[in-house]
Design a protein around this motif. Structure first.
Motif, short mmCIF file in Angstrom:
data_model
loop_
_atom_site.label_atom_id
_atom_site.label_comp_id
_atom_site.label_asym_id
_atom_site.label_seq_id
_atom_site.Cartn_x
_atom_site.Cartn_y
_atom_site.Cartn_z
N THR A 109 -13.04 -1.90 -8.87
CA THR A 109 -11.63 -2.14 -9.17
C THR A 109 -11.50 -3.08 -10.36
O THR A 109 -12.26 -2.99 -11.31
N ASP A 110 -10.53 -3.99 -10.32
CA ASP A 110 -10.19 -4.88 -11.43
C ASP A 110 -11.41 -5.66 -11.93
O ASP A 110 -12.05 -6.38 -11.17
N PRO A 111 -11.72 -5.56 -13.23
CA PRO A 111 -12.88 -6.27 -13.77
C PRO A 111 -12.66 -7.76 -13.95
O PRO A 111 -13.59 -8.47 -14.30
N ARG A 143 -6.32 -0.46 -11.99
CA ARG A 143 -6.72 -1.87 -11.83
C ARG A 143 -6.04 -2.50 -10.61
O ARG A 143 -6.61 -3.40 -9.99
N LYS A 144 -4.87 -2.03 -10.27
CA LYS A 144 -4.20 -2.57 -9.08
C LYS A 144 -4.81 -2.02 -7.80
O LYS A 144 -4.69 -2.63 -6.74
N LEU A 157 0.83 -1.21 0.00
CA LEU A 157 0.00 0.00 0.00
C LEU A 157 0.86 1.26 0.00
O LEU A 157 0.56 2.24 -0.70
N THR A 158 1.93 1.24 0.79
CA THR A 158 2.83 2.39 0.87
C THR A 158 3.51 2.63 -0.47
O THR A 158 3.59 3.78 -0.95
N ARG A 159 4.00 1.56 -1.08
CA ARG A 159 4.66 1.68 -2.38
C ARG A 159 3.68 2.20 -3.43
O ARG A 159 4.02 3.06 -4.24
N ARG A 160 2.45 1.71 -3.38
CA ARG A 160 1.42 2.13 -4.33
C ARG A 160 1.07 3.61 -4.14
O ARG A 160 0.88 4.36 -5.10
N ALA A 161 0.97 4.04 -2.88
CA ALA A 161 0.63 5.43 -2.58
C ALA A 161 1.71 6.37 -3.09
O ALA A 161 1.42 7.46 -3.61
N ILE A 162 2.96 5.97 -2.96
CA ILE A 162 4.08 6.79 -3.44
C ILE A 162 4.01 6.95 -4.97
O ILE A 162 4.21 8.04 -5.51
#
Length: 277
Positions: free
Chosen positions: A252-254, A69-70, A41-46
Motif C-alpha cells: 500500500t502507501d509507500p 494509496r488509500k 471501507l464502505t465509502r471506499r468500496a463504492i
C-alpha cells in the motif's frame, strides 16, 4: 454450530484471511475501531465500484494513484493488482501456459527445496494447514513449482513462499497468483532474487540511510552494538514485509517520502554496494 468460548464465537478467533488471532487479542478495541472504520471501507468500496464499472481495465491517472494509496477494498484487490501490474495482460496473452508448466518435466532439486518450506509458510494461518479443506499448501506448491520452471534463473529461494502464499489468499486463484508473482519477481523487482541480489542489498542500505535521517537514535544504537542491518532486515525485504506487516498494509502507501527522494537514495546506496564488491 460453531463452538463458543467465553460467549465469543470460536470462528471469530480467526481473521478474514485465516490468521489466528493471539490469545491477548483485544476484541473490545477491535470492535470499537472496526465499527467506525466500516463506514470508511464502505465509502471506499463504492468509489472503486464506480471507477471499475464492471470493466477489466483501468486508465492510469492521479485519481487511480490516490485511490490505490488509500487502500484497495478486498473485493476489488485481486482485479486491480492484476490490471495495474500487467499480470492480467500477460495471462490473457499466454492462455494455458501456467498449466503446461505444471504438466511439463520437473527439476527434482527444485521440487525438494519447495517441499521443505511448505509447512513453514504461514503456520498461524488455518487455511495452510494440512487439515484444512481445501488446504492452500497444494495451490502454493503448484504456483512455486510453475514459477521455478518459468524463471529458471531464479528458480526458488526462501521468501518466495510467503509472497506466493499471500497472493493466493488475496486472489483465491492459482493462475492469477502465478502471473502476479511473475510481475513482482520478474519485472517489478528483477534484481531482488537474482544471484547477486543487488536490488535487495541496495534497499537494505536505503533503509539504513532512512533510519539515520528519521530516527537517528536507533541508528546510533545499532552502530554502538555493532549490529549489521543485513542481519536484522534481510528477511523483511526477501519476504516483501509480508510476514512482518499487518495484511492490510502490504503493497500500500509507500510513505511520506517522494519517489524522487527514494530513487536518489537507491542510486547512492547501489553505488555503495557495488563499490564493496
Amino acid at each position: 454450530m460453531a463452538r463458543r468460548e467465553d460467549g465469543r464465537d470460536w470462528a471469530y478467533r480467526v481473521d478474514p484471511y485465516g490468521f489466528e488471532r493471539p490469545e491477548d487479542f483485544d476484541y473490545a478495541s477491535y470492535e470499537a475501531f472496526f465499527s467506525r472504520y466500516l463506514v470508511v471501507l464502505t465509502r471506499r468500496a463504492i468509489k472503486w465500484s464506480k471507477l471499475l464499472k464492471g470493466n477489466n481495465s483501468i486508465q492510469k491517472s492521479l485519481k487511480v494513484k490516490r485511490y490505490i494509496r488509500k487502500g484497495i477494498p478486498n473485493e476489488h484487490r485481486a482485479l486491480v493488482w492484476m490490471i495495474v501490474s500487467g499480470a492480467q495482460t500477460n495471462m490473457e496473452q499466454n492462455p494455458g501456459y501456467y498449466h503446461r508448466l505444471l504438466e511439463g518435466e520437473k527439476n527434482a532439486k527444485l521440487l525438494e527445496a519447495i517441499k521443505t518450506d511448505m509447512n513453514r509458510t504461514f503456520p498461524d494461518n488455518v487455511k495452510f494447514r494440512k487439515t484444512a479443506d481445501p488446504c492452500l499448501q497444494h495451490a502454493l506448491y503448484n504456483v512455486l513449482v510453475a514459477y521455478g520452471h518459468h524463471n529458471k534463473a531464479v528458480g526458488y529461494c526462501q521468501g518466495m513462499n510467503f509472497i506466493a502464499g499471500y497472493l493466493i489468499l488475496i486472489t483465491k486463484n492459482e493462475e492469477e497468483s502465478f502471473w502476479l508473482l511473475d510481475a513482482l519477481i520478474g519485472r517489478i523487482l528483477p534484481d531482488y532474487y537474482s544471484p547477486a541480489m543487488l536490488g535487495l542489498k541496495t534497499d537494505q542500505e536505503v533503509l539504513g540511510e532512512l533510519v539515520k535521517m528519521k530516527v537517528p537514535a536507533v541508528a546510533e544504537l545499532m552502530e554502538r552494538h555493532g549490529v549489521m542491518w543485513t542481519l536484522v532486515v534481510s528477511r523483511w525485504f526477501i519476504c516483501l514485509f509480508i510476514d512482518i506487516l499487518p495484511v492490510e498494509k502490504i503493497f500500500t502507501d509507500p510513505g511520506s517520502l517522494s519517489m524522487a527522494t527514494i530513487n536518489k537514495l537507491r542510486e547512492t546506496c547501489r553505488e555503495k554496494v557495488l563499490s564493496q564488491g
